[in-house]
Scaffold this motif. Structure first.
Motif, PDB file in Angstrom:
ATOM      1  N   GLN A   1       0.074   7.237   2.118  1.00 56.69           N
ATOM      2  CA  GLN A   1      -0.429   7.446   3.477  1.00 56.69           C
ATOM      3  C   GLN A   1      -0.865   6.131   4.110  1.00 56.69           C
ATOM      4  N   LEU A   2      -1.488   5.257   3.305  1.00 58.78           N
ATOM      5  CA  LEU A   2      -1.884   3.949   3.835  1.00 58.78           C
ATOM      6  C   LEU A   2      -0.655   3.167   4.301  1.00 58.78           C
ATOM      7  N   ARG A   3       0.416   3.256   3.533  1.00 60.06           N
ATOM      8  CA  ARG A   3       1.656   2.584   3.936  1.00 60.06           C
ATOM      9  C   ARG A   3       2.189   3.169   5.237  1.00 60.06           C
ATOM     10  N   ILE A   4       2.169   4.496   5.357  1.00 57.30           N
ATOM     11  CA  ILE A   4       2.634   5.162   6.585  1.00 57.30           C
ATOM     12  C   ILE A   4       1.782   4.724   7.774  1.00 57.30           C
TER      13      ILE A   4
ATOM     14  N   ALA B   1      -5.544  -3.787  -1.760  1.00 57.08           N
ATOM     15  CA  ALA B   1      -6.105  -3.145  -2.950  1.00 57.08           C
ATOM     16  C   ALA B   1      -7.481  -2.550  -2.646  1.00 57.08           C
ATOM     17  N   LYS B   2      -8.298  -3.270  -1.890  1.00 54.70           N
ATOM     18  CA  LYS B   2      -9.623  -2.744  -1.537  1.00 54.70           C
ATOM     19  C   LYS B   2      -9.511  -1.515  -0.647  1.00 54.70           C
ATOM     20  N   MET B   3      -8.512  -1.490   0.226  1.00 57.68           N
ATOM     21  CA  MET B   3      -8.297  -0.310   1.061  1.00 57.68           C
ATOM     22  C   MET B   3      -8.026   0.917   0.198  1.00 57.68           C
ATOM     23  N   VAL B   4      -7.203   0.744  -0.830  1.00 53.38           N
ATOM     24  CA  VAL B   4      -6.885   1.857  -1.734  1.00 53.38           C
ATOM     25  C   VAL B   4      -8.146   2.326  -2.456  1.00 53.38           C
TER      26      VAL B   4
END
Length: 266
Positions: free
Chosen positions: A222-225, A210-213
């Motif tokens: 993109q974070l998932r990729i 969540a903090k990354m988002v």
């Protein structure tokens, strides 16, 4: 600003504690009224705020009044609020299904009314709160109220028409997230980890993601990729979740909350 709480249960109490801890208001400027006098006296003693035995007493003392009672209590408390309401006061409601229009029927079309929808992470000062106002609320008044909810996490101003969407995406969604954390932890237990440690691993990973988002501004897709190396473990898990309808299932839960909120407002 003199701030009043009509009802200070789990959510109202969390908001009260969060705002006091921010240092932006002093305990002497806070007034609380509740039905359970024993709990009220204990809370007021703990936080050094004023306890009020009646809504009339609180209304006379306060500029901003937070209505922290359940929706079914509104027919009982609003006539008492209306009796002492003056046009310079701001009413803030966080009751599901109670619209700004519903409240204005008690206090009149010129009343200053703000509707908020926080969520339970307010208890750890990580709430997500929507804040909606009617046309009578000037920017200065709005900013004062908005600041209260920024002190317990994040807040965004939204049109009241989006309140059902807000309930689906943030108001109810901590429950879906707890289900996800618990499911991960149970899977870890089945693979040999003890439950207490498994919950820590799962919950911290959700917190970090969540903090990354929020802090990178990168789209979640993109974070998932970025995490999914070709032929690796993560892409294997993601593909399995997609095959099982993970996205559609989450969206179905979201929509169920939205539709229930709409029915409650009818």
């Amino acid at each position: 600003m003199k701030l009043g709480f009509i009802g200070a249960g789990n959510m109202g109490g969390a908001i009260l504690r969060g705002y006091l801890s921010s240092g932006k208001i002093q305990p002497d400027d806070v007034f609380v009224c509740g039905r359970n006098m024993e709990k009220l006296e204990k809370l007021c003693h703990e936080l050094e705020v004023h306890g009020c035995r009646t809504i009339t007493e609180l209304m006379e003392a306060c500029d901003v009044i937070l209505l922290g009672v359940k929706p079914n209590m509104f027919p009982e408390i609003m006539p008492q609020v209306a009796e002492k309401y003056e046009k310079n006061k701001v009413l803030v409601s966080m009751a599901a299904g109670i619209t700004i229009e519903n409240i204005s029927e008690f206090v009149g079309p010129d009343a200053k009314i703000i509707r908020v929808m926080p969520n339970t992470p307010a208890m750890v000062k990580e709430a997500m709160t929507s804040v909606s106002r009617n046309a009578n609320v000037e920017d200065e008044c709005f900013s004062q109220v908005f600041d209260i909810f920024q002190s317990i996490g994040r807040a965004e101003e939204v049109d009241e028409q989006l309140i059902h969407c807000v309930i689906g995406v943030s108001g109810s969604s901590p429950a879906y997230t707890y289900m996800y954390i618990d499911a991960l932890a149970e899977a870890a237990v089945h693979n040999g980890m003890d439950k207490e440690q498994a919950v820590i691993f799962a919950a911290q990973s959700v917190l970090g993601a969540a903090k990354m988002v929020l802090e990178t501004g990168v789209d979640p897709v993109q974070l998932r990729i970025n995490v999914c190396s070709p032929g690796g473990t993560t892409i294997e898990a993601v593909n399995t979740l997609q095959e099982k309808g993970f996205t559609e299932l989450v969206q179905s839960g979201f929509q169920a909350a939205v539709e229930k909120s709409k029915r409650m407002s009818e």
